[in-house]
Design a protein around this motif. Structure first.
Motif, PDB file in Angstrom:
ATOM      1  N   MET A   1       0.821  -1.187   0.000  1.00 20.70           N
ATOM      2  CA  MET A   1       0.000   0.000   0.000  1.00 20.70           C
ATOM      3  C   MET A   1       0.866   1.252   0.000  1.00 20.70           C
ATOM      4  N   GLY A   2       1.406   1.637   1.151  1.00 18.76           N
ATOM      5  CA  GLY A   2       2.177   2.863   1.233  1.00 18.76           C
ATOM      6  C   GLY A   2       3.663   2.608   1.072  1.00 18.76           C
ATOM      7  N   LEU A   3       4.324   3.557   0.432  1.00 20.37           N
ATOM      8  CA  LEU A   3       5.767   3.489   0.237  1.00 20.37           C
ATOM      9  C   LEU A   3       6.382   4.808   0.674  1.00 20.37           C
ATOM     10  N   GLY A   4       7.689   4.788   0.896  1.00 18.85           N
ATOM     11  CA  GLY A   4       8.363   6.013   1.298  1.00 18.85           C
ATOM     12  C   GLY A   4       9.732   6.153   0.653  1.00 18.85           C
ATOM     13  N   TRP A   5      10.158   7.407   0.459  1.00 24.22           N
ATOM     14  CA  TRP A   5      11.442   7.724  -0.144  1.00 24.22           C
ATOM     15  C   TRP A   5      12.023   8.958   0.539  1.00 24.22           C
ATOM     16  N   ARG A   6      13.297   9.180   0.358  1.00 24.09           N
ATOM     17  CA  ARG A   6      13.955  10.404   0.841  1.00 24.09           C
ATOM     18  C   ARG A   6      13.940  11.507  -0.217  1.00 24.09           C
ATOM     19  N   THR A   7      13.736  11.125  -1.461  1.00 21.32           N
ATOM     20  CA  THR A   7      13.664  12.080  -2.570  1.00 21.32           C
ATOM     21  C   THR A   7      12.442  11.747  -3.420  1.00 21.32           C
ATOM     22  N   ILE A   8      12.109  12.631  -4.337  1.00 23.15           N
ATOM     23  CA  ILE A   8      10.939  12.439  -5.194  1.00 23.15           C
ATOM     24  C   ILE A   8      11.329  11.551  -6.378  1.00 23.15           C
ATOM     25  N   PRO A   9      10.796  10.329  -6.450  1.00 20.86           N
ATOM     26  CA  PRO A   9      11.080   9.465  -7.604  1.00 20.86           C
ATOM     27  C   PRO A   9      10.474  10.057  -8.877  1.00 20.86           C
ATOM     28  N   ASP A  10      11.048   9.717 -10.017  1.00 16.30           N
ATOM     29  CA  ASP A  10      10.584  10.273 -11.295  1.00 16.30           C
ATOM     30  C   ASP A  10       9.096  10.038 -11.544  1.00 16.30           C
ATOM     31  N   ASP A  11       8.600   8.828 -11.251  1.00 13.51           N
ATOM     32  CA  ASP A  11       7.177   8.570 -11.499  1.00 13.51           C
ATOM     33  C   ASP A  11       6.296   9.371 -10.547  1.00 13.51           C
ATOM     34  N   MET A  12       6.777   9.630  -9.346  1.00 18.20           N
ATOM     35  CA  MET A  12       6.015  10.458  -8.405  1.00 18.20           C
ATOM     36  C   MET A  12       6.054  11.923  -8.835  1.00 18.20           C
ATOM     37  N   ARG A  13       7.165  12.342  -9.421  1.00 16.36           N
ATOM     38  CA  ARG A  13       7.253  13.710  -9.944  1.00 16.36           C
ATOM     39  C   ARG A  13       6.204  13.915 -11.032  1.00 16.36           C
ATOM     40  N   ALA A  14       6.081  12.942 -11.917  1.00 11.23           N
ATOM     41  CA  ALA A  14       5.082  13.033 -12.980  1.00 11.23           C
ATOM     42  C   ALA A  14       3.669  13.109 -12.390  1.00 11.23           C
ATOM     43  N   PHE A  15       3.403  12.331 -11.349  1.00  9.35           N
ATOM     44  CA  PHE A  15       2.103  12.363 -10.682  1.00  9.35           C
ATOM     45  C   PHE A  15       1.850  13.748 -10.082  1.00  9.35           C
ATOM     46  N   ILE A  16       2.832  14.291  -9.362  1.00 12.19           N
ATOM     47  CA  ILE A  16       2.699  15.613  -8.744  1.00 12.19           C
ATOM     48  C   ILE A  16       2.407  16.676  -9.802  1.00 12.19           C
ATOM     49  N   GLU A  17       3.180  16.664 -10.862  1.00 15.50           N
ATOM     50  CA  GLU A  17       3.036  17.689 -11.895  1.00 15.50           C
ATOM     51  C   GLU A  17       1.716  17.596 -12.646  1.00 15.50           C
ATOM     52  N   ALA A  18       1.072  16.438 -12.624  1.00 11.20           N
ATOM     53  CA  ALA A  18      -0.200  16.261 -13.323  1.00 11.20           C
ATOM     54  C   ALA A  18      -1.404  16.751 -12.519  1.00 11.20           C
ATOM     55  N   GLN A  19      -1.215  17.023 -11.224  1.00 10.37           N
ATOM     56  CA  GLN A  19      -2.348  17.378 -10.374  1.00 10.37           C
ATOM     57  C   GLN A  19      -2.767  18.836 -10.567  1.00 10.37           C
ATOM     58  N   LYS A  20      -4.071  19.051 -10.642  1.00  9.14           N
ATOM     59  CA  LYS A  20      -4.622  20.404 -10.760  1.00  9.14           C
ATOM     60  C   LYS A  20      -4.930  20.999  -9.393  1.00  9.14           C
ATOM     61  N   LEU A  21      -4.903  20.171  -8.360  1.00 17.67           N
ATOM     62  CA  LEU A  21      -5.222  20.582  -7.004  1.00 17.67           C
ATOM     63  C   LEU A  21      -4.218  19.937  -6.060  1.00 17.67           C
ATOM     64  N   PHE A  22      -3.709  20.729  -5.120  1.00 17.44           N
ATOM     65  CA  PHE A  22      -2.860  20.183  -4.077  1.00 17.44           C
ATOM     66  C   PHE A  22      -3.163  20.923  -2.782  1.00 17.44           C
ATOM     67  N   PHE A  23      -2.675  20.372  -1.688  1.00 17.95           N
ATOM     68  CA  PHE A  23      -2.953  20.926  -0.372  1.00 17.95           C
ATOM     69  C   PHE A  23      -1.649  21.200   0.350  1.00 17.95           C
ATOM     70  N   VAL A  24      -1.633  22.304   1.120  1.00 21.83           N
ATOM     71  CA  VAL A  24      -0.454  22.685   1.894  1.00 21.83           C
ATOM     72  C   VAL A  24      -0.877  22.774   3.354  1.00 21.83           C
ATOM     73  N   ALA A  25      -0.142  22.068   4.221  1.00 14.73           N
ATOM     74  CA  ALA A  25      -0.429  22.089   5.653  1.00 14.73           C
ATOM     75  C   ALA A  25       0.781  22.628   6.408  1.00 14.73           C
ATOM     76  N   THR A  26       0.510  23.524   7.344  1.00  7.81           N
ATOM     77  CA  THR A  26       1.538  24.091   8.226  1.00  7.81           C
ATOM     78  C   THR A  26       0.911  24.280   9.599  1.00  7.81           C
ATOM     79  N   ALA A  27       1.755  24.480  10.602  1.00  3.36           N
ATOM     80  CA  ALA A  27       1.250  24.726  11.946  1.00  3.36           C
ATOM     81  C   ALA A  27       2.297  25.497  12.737  1.00  3.36           C
ATOM     82  N   PRO A  28       1.830  26.392  13.607  1.00  2.79           N
ATOM     83  CA  PRO A  28       2.771  27.062  14.504  1.00  2.79           C
ATOM     84  C   PRO A  28       3.141  26.108  15.639  1.00  2.79           C
ATOM     85  N   GLN A  29       4.097  26.497  16.435  1.00  3.49           N
ATOM     86  CA  GLN A  29       4.447  25.682  17.607  1.00  3.49           C
ATOM     87  C   GLN A  29       3.248  25.535  18.524  1.00  3.49           C
ATOM     88  N   ASP A  30       2.460  26.614  18.656  1.00  5.51           N
ATOM     89  CA  ASP A  30       1.288  26.598  19.515  1.00  5.51           C
ATOM     90  C   ASP A  30       0.177  27.344  18.794  1.00  5.51           C
TER      91      ASP A  30
END
Length: 183
Positions: A1-30
């Motif tokens: 199911m889930g996989l992990g990498w330290r860098t963006i693999p080429d096939d994942m780069r293609a997936f990212i670049e094809a998306q019309k929508l993405f989400f950004v999450a951030t949080a302060p310390q508190d």
């Protein structure tokens, strides 16, 4: 199911670049976690460890406050068509504004959009996928033009006044680092 990498693999780069929508999450310390949907032609994968996105003037500026405070950022991409998958990029981000020495080079690959405020550069520390089996299949996505029309209908002085009224302090009272730079 889930996989992990330290860098963006080429096939994942293609997936990212094809998306019309993405989400950004951030949080302060508190304080509150911020999760923002992003669209338009505002994302670039620069290399296997670096992603940037162009940030347009909006109703708030939470991401800037959080990145300024601690740099933590997660970006998420979901397959709304085709093979099911969710992909997350984890890392540290920095905020680049028009007065930053790297602004011209990092801004260059993006189209001219009204209301450009800043951009964020994510230094990817890890990449993870998960199945995405519960994400719905959505018909063809179309870009909305309301933000572009609104910003395009404002003059520079009106955009600056809006930013000063709405983008200087986060909802938790943190500084976003935004000041009038006459840009």
């Amino acid at each position: 199911m889930g996989l992990g990498w330290r860098t963006i693999p080429d096939d994942m780069r293609a997936f990212i670049e094809a998306q019309k929508l993405f989400f950004v999450a951030t949080a302060p310390q508190d304080g509150r976690v911020n999760l923002s949907p992003k669209g338009l032609d505002t994302l670039r994968v620069l290399d296997e460890r670096t992603v940037t996105y162009l940030d347009l003037t909006g109703s708030g500026n939470e991401t800037a406050a959080h990145v300024t405070e601690n740099g933590r950022m997660t970006m998420m991409f979901c397959a709304f068509s085709g093979k099911a998958m969710t992909l997350r990029l984890y890392g540290k981000a920095d905020l680049i504004r028009p007065d930053h020495p790297e602004w011209p080079a990092l801004r260059a690959p993006y189209p001219d959009l009204p209301g450009v405020r800043q951009l964020f550069r994510l230094h990817v520390e890890s990449v993870a996928t998960s199945c995405g089996w519960s994400i719905p299949v959505v018909g063809e996505m179309q870009e909305r033009d309301e933000l572009v029309k609104w910003a395009g209908g404002q003059g520079e002085d009106e955009i600056e006044a809006y930013r000063l009224a709405n983008n200087v302090v986060s909802i938790d009272g943190l500084s976003t680092g935004y000041v009038s730079d006459d840009f």
